[in-house]
Design a protein around this motif. Structure first.
Motif, mmCIF file in Angstrom:
data_model
loop_
_atom_site.group_PDB
_atom_site.id
_atom_site.type_symbol
_atom_site.label_atom_id
_atom_site.label_comp_id
_atom_site.label_asym_id
_atom_site.label_seq_id
_atom_site.Cartn_x
_atom_site.Cartn_y
_atom_site.Cartn_z
ATOM 1 N N ASN A 62 -25.889 -41.925 49.807
ATOM 2 C CA ASN A 62 -24.642 -42.655 49.976
ATOM 3 C C ASN A 62 -25.000 -44.108 50.246
ATOM 4 O OD1 ASN A 62 -22.482 -43.994 51.487
ATOM 5 N ND2 ASN A 62 -21.458 -42.012 51.404
ATOM 6 N N ASP A 63 -24.610 -45.009 49.351
ATOM 7 C CA ASP A 63 -24.966 -46.427 49.472
ATOM 8 C C ASP A 63 -24.620 -46.992 50.847
ATOM 9 O OD1 ASP A 63 -25.803 -46.478 46.816
ATOM 10 O OD2 ASP A 63 -23.965 -47.420 46.088
ATOM 11 N N PRO A 71 -26.386 -49.818 55.584
ATOM 12 C CA PRO A 71 -25.161 -50.422 56.120
ATOM 13 C C PRO A 71 -25.188 -51.946 56.169
ATOM 14 C CG PRO A 71 -26.417 -49.377 57.870
ATOM 15 C CD PRO A 71 -27.073 -49.011 56.563
ATOM 16 N N GLU A 72 -26.372 -52.542 56.228
ATOM 17 C CA GLU A 72 -26.485 -54.003 56.281
ATOM 18 C C GLU A 72 -26.865 -54.588 54.930
ATOM 19 O OE1 GLU A 72 -29.455 -54.525 59.263
ATOM 20 O OE2 GLU A 72 -28.229 -53.661 60.828
ATOM 21 N N GLY A 73 -26.894 -53.772 53.884
ATOM 22 C CA GLY A 73 -27.260 -54.252 52.562
ATOM 23 C C GLY A 73 -28.741 -54.579 52.463
ATOM 24 N N GLU A 74 -29.091 -55.356 51.458
ATOM 25 C CA GLU A 74 -30.487 -55.673 51.181
ATOM 26 C C GLU A 74 -31.111 -56.624 52.193
ATOM 27 O OE1 GLU A 74 -31.275 -56.665 47.072
ATOM 28 O OE2 GLU A 74 -29.648 -55.362 46.429
ATOM 29 N N LYS A 86 -29.775 -50.874 41.608
ATOM 30 C CA LYS A 86 -28.806 -51.645 42.379
ATOM 31 C C LYS A 86 -27.724 -50.685 42.883
ATOM 32 C CE LYS A 86 -30.152 -55.995 41.744
ATOM 33 N NZ LYS A 86 -30.308 -56.968 42.788
ATOM 34 N N PRO A 87 -26.993 -51.057 43.948
ATOM 35 C CA PRO A 87 -25.948 -50.165 44.479
ATOM 36 C C PRO A 87 -24.922 -49.759 43.413
ATOM 37 C CG PRO A 87 -26.375 -51.946 46.004
ATOM 38 C CD PRO A 87 -27.139 -52.268 44.747
ATOM 39 N N SER A 88 -24.301 -48.607 43.623
ATOM 40 C CA SER A 88 -23.414 -48.016 42.621
ATOM 41 C C SER A 88 -22.257 -48.911 42.169
ATOM 42 C CB SER A 88 -22.892 -46.665 43.105
ATOM 43 O OG SER A 88 -22.218 -46.797 44.324
ATOM 44 N N ARG A 142 -19.931 -38.548 46.932
ATOM 45 C CA ARG A 142 -20.358 -39.476 47.979
ATOM 46 C C ARG A 142 -21.759 -40.006 47.710
ATOM 47 N NH1 ARG A 142 -20.264 -37.067 53.482
ATOM 48 N NH2 ARG A 142 -21.016 -39.129 53.927
ATOM 49 N N GLU A 143 -22.613 -39.165 47.157
ATOM 50 C CA GLU A 143 -23.990 -39.580 46.883
ATOM 51 C C GLU A 143 -24.084 -40.135 45.471
ATOM 52 O OE1 GLU A 143 -26.446 -36.173 47.527
ATOM 53 O OE2 GLU A 143 -26.236 -36.263 49.697
ATOM 54 N N GLN A 144 -24.769 -41.257 45.342
ATOM 55 C CA GLN A 144 -24.946 -41.906 44.056
ATOM 56 C C GLN A 144 -26.427 -41.977 43.725
ATOM 57 O OE1 GLN A 144 -22.392 -42.632 42.188
ATOM 58 N NE2 GLN A 144 -20.880 -42.183 43.755
#
Length: 119
Positions: free
Chosen positions: A10-11, A16-19, A51-53, A77-79
């Protein structure tokens, strides 16, 4: 035989804080170590993080034609977050590698044999 190790997470929960966050840096370091283990064992054939979904674009093929969608088409939920392409003697060896593969949080690793002559 070659196997794809497909990483599903799950992205939002995994990063949660990104890259820019500490969790991101920690998981990248863990993947670098895992990759080095694969290389040392002669099992690494390829792979990459994705990269995120939300950055995905999907072409959906139906009987009535093809449609274009922003994001992944799957409603889950999972990508798909990345993959490794490995060489393993058999499924048991591929499973052993998949069990060692680092995940940032809850998720799964799908192990899929590659069709021979296609990679």
């Amino acid at each position: 035989m070659q196997y794809a190790l497909l990483i599903y997470e799950n992205d939002a929960e995994a990063y949660p804080e990104g890259e820019a966050g500490a969790a991101w840096r920690d998981i990248i370091a863990a993947h670098e170590a895992f990759s080095e283990d694969l290389i040392q064992a002669g099992a690494m054939r390829g792979g990459a993080g994705l990269k995120p979904s939300p950055s995905a674009t999907t072409v959906r093929v139906t009987e009535s034609g093809r449609t274009l969608h922003d994001g992944p088409f799957a409603e889950t939920r999972e990508q798909l977050g990345g993959f490794y392409l490995i060489e393993a003697a058999n499924l048991d060896d591929a499973i052993a590698w998949a069990r060692k593969l680092p995940l940032a949080g809850p998720g799964s690793v799908e192990i899929r044999p590659v069709l021979e002559g296609t990679a």
